[in-house]
Design an enzyme around this catalytic site. Structure first.
Site, PDB file in Angstrom:
ATOM      1  N   ASP A  72      78.636  41.625 -47.699  1.00  0.00           N
ATOM      2  CA  ASP A  72      78.980  42.923 -47.898  1.00  0.00           C
ATOM      3  C   ASP A  72      77.954  43.983 -48.609  1.00  0.00           C
ATOM      4  O   ASP A  72      78.114  44.966 -48.487  1.00  0.00           O
ATOM      5  CB  ASP A  72      80.290  42.978 -48.621  1.00  0.00           C
ATOM      6  CG  ASP A  72      81.466  42.477 -47.852  1.00  0.00           C
ATOM      7  OD1 ASP A  72      81.451  42.731 -46.440  1.00  0.00           O
ATOM      8  OD2 ASP A  72      82.668  42.003 -48.362  1.00  0.00           O
TER       9      ASP A  72
ATOM     10  N   HIS B  54      80.409  35.686 -54.932  1.00  0.00           N
ATOM     11  CA  HIS B  54      81.567  35.306 -53.920  1.00  0.00           C
ATOM     12  C   HIS B  54      82.224  33.889 -54.527  1.00  0.00           C
ATOM     13  O   HIS B  54      81.790  33.015 -55.455  1.00  0.00           O
ATOM     14  CB  HIS B  54      80.802  34.802 -52.822  1.00  0.00           C
ATOM     15  CG  HIS B  54      81.489  34.675 -51.477  1.00  0.00           C
ATOM     16  ND1 HIS B  54      82.161  33.573 -51.298  1.00  0.00           N
ATOM     17  CD2 HIS B  54      81.640  35.367 -50.605  1.00  0.00           C
ATOM     18  CE1 HIS B  54      82.918  33.811 -49.949  1.00  0.00           C
ATOM     19  NE2 HIS B  54      82.555  35.028 -49.703  1.00  0.00           N
TER      20      HIS B  54
HETATM   21  N1  COA Z   1      80.074  42.409 -60.905  1.00  0.00           N
HETATM   22  C1  COA Z   1      80.180  41.960 -62.209  1.00  0.00           C
HETATM   23  N2  COA Z   1      80.424  40.929 -62.654  1.00  0.00           N
HETATM   24  C2  COA Z   1      80.848  39.866 -61.740  1.00  0.00           C
HETATM   25  C3  COA Z   1      80.621  40.117 -60.230  1.00  0.00           C
HETATM   26  C4  COA Z   1      80.295  41.299 -59.747  1.00  0.00           C
HETATM   27  N3  COA Z   1      80.181  41.591 -58.660  1.00  0.00           N
HETATM   28  N4  COA Z   1      80.787  39.006 -59.762  1.00  0.00           N
HETATM   29  C5  COA Z   1      81.025  37.950 -60.742  1.00  0.00           C
HETATM   30  N5  COA Z   1      80.866  38.415 -61.851  1.00  0.00           N
HETATM   31  C6  COA Z   1      81.153  38.055 -63.187  1.00  0.00           C
HETATM   32  C7  COA Z   1      82.797  37.528 -63.320  1.00  0.00           C
HETATM   33  O1  COA Z   1      83.610  38.646 -64.014  1.00  0.00           O
HETATM   34  C8  COA Z   1      82.615  36.266 -64.140  1.00  0.00           C
HETATM   35  O2  COA Z   1      82.440  37.026 -65.724  1.00  0.00           O
HETATM   36  P1  COA Z   1      82.951  36.145 -66.932  1.00  0.00           P
HETATM   37  O3  COA Z   1      82.487  34.662 -66.717  1.00  0.00           O
HETATM   38  O4  COA Z   1      82.639  36.909 -67.968  1.00  0.00           O
HETATM   39  O5  COA Z   1      84.455  36.118 -66.681  1.00  0.00           O
HETATM   40  C9  COA Z   1      81.294  35.654 -63.717  1.00  0.00           C
HETATM   41  O6  COA Z   1      80.714  36.638 -63.238  1.00  0.00           O
HETATM   42  C10 COA Z   1      81.287  34.699 -62.768  1.00  0.00           C
HETATM   43  O7  COA Z   1      82.315  34.921 -62.047  1.00  0.00           O
HETATM   44  P2  COA Z   1      82.348  33.903 -60.712  1.00  0.00           P
HETATM   45  O8  COA Z   1      83.496  32.703 -61.363  1.00  0.00           O
HETATM   46  O9  COA Z   1      81.255  33.386 -60.126  1.00  0.00           O
HETATM   47  O10 COA Z   1      83.066  34.794 -59.627  1.00  0.00           O
HETATM   48  P3  COA Z   1      84.627  35.002 -59.051  1.00  0.00           P
HETATM   49  O11 COA Z   1      84.932  33.772 -58.334  1.00  0.00           O
HETATM   50  O12 COA Z   1      85.525  35.122 -60.587  1.00  0.00           O
HETATM   51  O13 COA Z   1      84.677  36.280 -58.473  1.00  0.00           O
HETATM   52  C11 COA Z   1      84.401  37.746 -56.663  1.00  0.00           C
HETATM   53  C12 COA Z   1      84.183  36.055 -57.033  1.00  0.00           C
HETATM   54  C13 COA Z   1      84.069  38.023 -55.250  1.00  0.00           C
HETATM   55  C14 COA Z   1      85.910  38.140 -56.788  1.00  0.00           C
HETATM   56  C15 COA Z   1      83.695  38.591 -57.435  1.00  0.00           C
HETATM   57  O14 COA Z   1      82.250  38.434 -57.529  1.00  0.00           O
HETATM   58  C16 COA Z   1      83.632  40.224 -57.284  1.00  0.00           C
HETATM   59  O15 COA Z   1      84.562  40.715 -57.695  1.00  0.00           O
HETATM   60  N6  COA Z   1      82.641  40.557 -56.719  1.00  0.00           N
HETATM   61  C17 COA Z   1      82.533  42.011 -56.049  1.00  0.00           C
HETATM   62  C18 COA Z   1      83.555  42.422 -55.062  1.00  0.00           C
HETATM   63  C19 COA Z   1      83.131  41.746 -53.736  1.00  0.00           C
HETATM   64  O16 COA Z   1      81.718  42.003 -53.341  1.00  0.00           O
HETATM   65  N7  COA Z   1      84.025  41.312 -52.810  1.00  0.00           N
HETATM   66  C20 COA Z   1      83.607  40.766 -51.566  1.00  0.00           C
HETATM   67  C21 COA Z   1      83.539  39.389 -51.650  1.00  0.00           C
HETATM   68  S1  COA Z   1      83.016  38.534 -49.836  1.00  0.00           S
END
Ligand code: COA
Length: 380
Positions: free
Chosen positions: A317, A261
């Site tokens: 979710d 998130h």
């Molecule tokens: N699957 C795989 N990798 C994930 C991930 C996931 N669900 N969530 C985070 N990561 C990875 C990121 O790609 C990032 O990798 P990197 O350091 O190699 O670039 C790392 O973990 C850190 O991520 P972070 O900075 O904590 O998250 P973010 O702010 O970039 O992304 C979201 C947040 C919600 C966009 C992301 O977690 C995501 O796409 N989740 C899946 C979709 C989802 O459930 N959306 C609903 C949100 S309510």
């Protein structure tokens, strides 16, 4: 004039003051008007939470009774709306239907632009309540079944299940559905809420604001992650395939839906409540398949991320899709149900925007061509 700053996607920009929602992402805490989401889930219901969001305080017994009666009396859909739902293009997504119905409702009640900063109950409740009835009716018509008249003795969530299925849910199912609506009702300045406020800031109607917010929620970067999480469960199929599936997904740099998130850096508090519902519903329905798969997905994902020093937790979710699935709700309705719930938060923000309005008008950083000479058609 403030110094000009540039933040792509407005990330990190504070665009307004708000008293409605507080999110403490580090601690995994969420509050509506100061009340924790855990207390709201335990003690409140969707109608009372809607009152809290619209009026900024909890109602006393008499106020609650009047408000609840008004909400319940607004559930039935007029024949014109039912015709619209029945005749809407069959291949359209129900989010497109909801957007259109809201605009139509506005014309249908001969609504005039009303900028009051206080809650105009007839108009606001009209939208809050009827979205649920429209979603239920759409599903009935899709299955070539008849519209089910709403019941006034059921909670908002239980009545939605009743209108969709044609059978009264048991008490626990009704409680789960209603609390799911509480959990999704509000979440600060997310994209759809911000959209609602931008439209409200032009002094447009609350119907136009809500319709725009539905359009914003429709996009897959906002609503829709629970639908994808459920699709993932279906693709995995059984718990013995779950760990391999996650490892393969991460090796291929694929996102695991429902994990992580932007704001929560601890477990999303709504996911904790959702998980409890999923565990209990799975037990009651003697169907633990989705829950078993999700728990292995969560553990495998978190172990892999922790190896890299990145603790990433489930968001709301991750479990909600499987909860809806056990309640007999098809995937295509997951995002519309989000709208059915979030409409209360949108309205709260529209009213707050009106109380201290300033038109939203950011600037863009021009990176186009410098002034140049006009080229006549013959010379191009
Ligand atoms: N699957 C795989 N990798 C994930 C991930 C996931 N669900 N969530 C985070 N990561 C990875 C990121 O790609 C990032 O990798 P990197 O350091 O190699 O670039 C790392 O973990 C850190 O991520 P972070 O900075 O904590 O998250 P973010 O702010 O970039 O992304 C979201 C947040 C919600 C966009 C992301 O977690 C995501 O796409 N989740 C899946 C979709 C989802 O459930 N959306 C609903 C949100 S309510």
């Amino acid at each position: 004039m403030a110094e000009t700053t540039y933040a792509k996607g407005l990330e990190g920009v504070v665009a307004a003051e708000s008293e409605i929602c507080r999110i403490d992402g580090e601690q995994g805490k969420l509050y509506y008007l100061g009340y924790s989401i855990e207390d709201l889930a335990r003690y409140s219901d969707f109608e009372e939470t809607t009152y809290l969001l619209l009026y900024g305080r909890l109602p006393n017994r008499d106020e609650m009774e009047i408000f609840s009666k008004r909400m319940r009396a607004s559930r039935d859909l007029a024949p014109e709306i039912l015709d619209m739902v029945r005749n809407f293009p069959k291949d359209a997504h129900p989010m497109e239907l909801l957007q259109s119905v809201i605009s139509y409702l506005s014309g249908y009640i001969q609504h005039r632009i009303q900028h009051s900063a206080t809650c105009n109950c007839r108009d606001t409740l009209h939208q809050v309540v009827q979205l649920a009835s429209v979603v239920a009716a759409w599903q009935r018509f899709r299955e070539s079944k008849d519209y089910i008249q709403p019941r006034q003795d059921l909670s908002h969530g239980a009545n939605f299940l009743y209108m969709m299925r044609g059978q009264e849910p048991d008490e626990y199912e009704g409680k789960v559905m209603d609390t799911c609506l509480v959990l999704h009702a509000e979440h600060g300045f997310n994209a759809s809420t911000f959209t609602a406020r931008v439209v409200a800031s032009t002094l447009s109607t609350c119907y136009s604001s809500i319709s725009a917010a539905i359009g914003s929620l429709y996009g897959s970067l906002h609503g829709g992650a629970n639908e994808k999480a459920m699709a993932m469960v279906e693709e995995i199929g059984s718990k013995d395939r779950a760990a391999d599936w996650v490892n393969r997904a991460l090796d291929n740099k694929q996102k695991v839906m429902g994990m992580g998130h932007r704001v929560y850096k601890a477990k999303d508090p709504r996911a904790i409540i959702m998980e409890e519902f999923l565990a209990e519903l799975s037990k009651r329905k003697a169907d633990t398949r989705s829950y078993d798969i999700l728990k292995i997905v969560e553990k495998t994902f978190r172990d892999r991320m922790e190896e890299k020093g990145k603790p990433i937790y489930p968001n709301v979710d991750f479990f909600s899709g499987a909860v809806y699935d056990l309640l007999g709700i098809p995937k295509i309705l997951f995002t519309p149900i989000f709208a059915v719930s979030r409409v209360s938060g949108w309205l709260a923000h529209i009213l707050e925007q009106r109380r201290d309005n300033r038109l939203y008008r950011p600037k863009s950083l021009y990176v186009g061509t410098q002034p140049r000479e006009w080229v006549t058609m013959e010379k191009r």
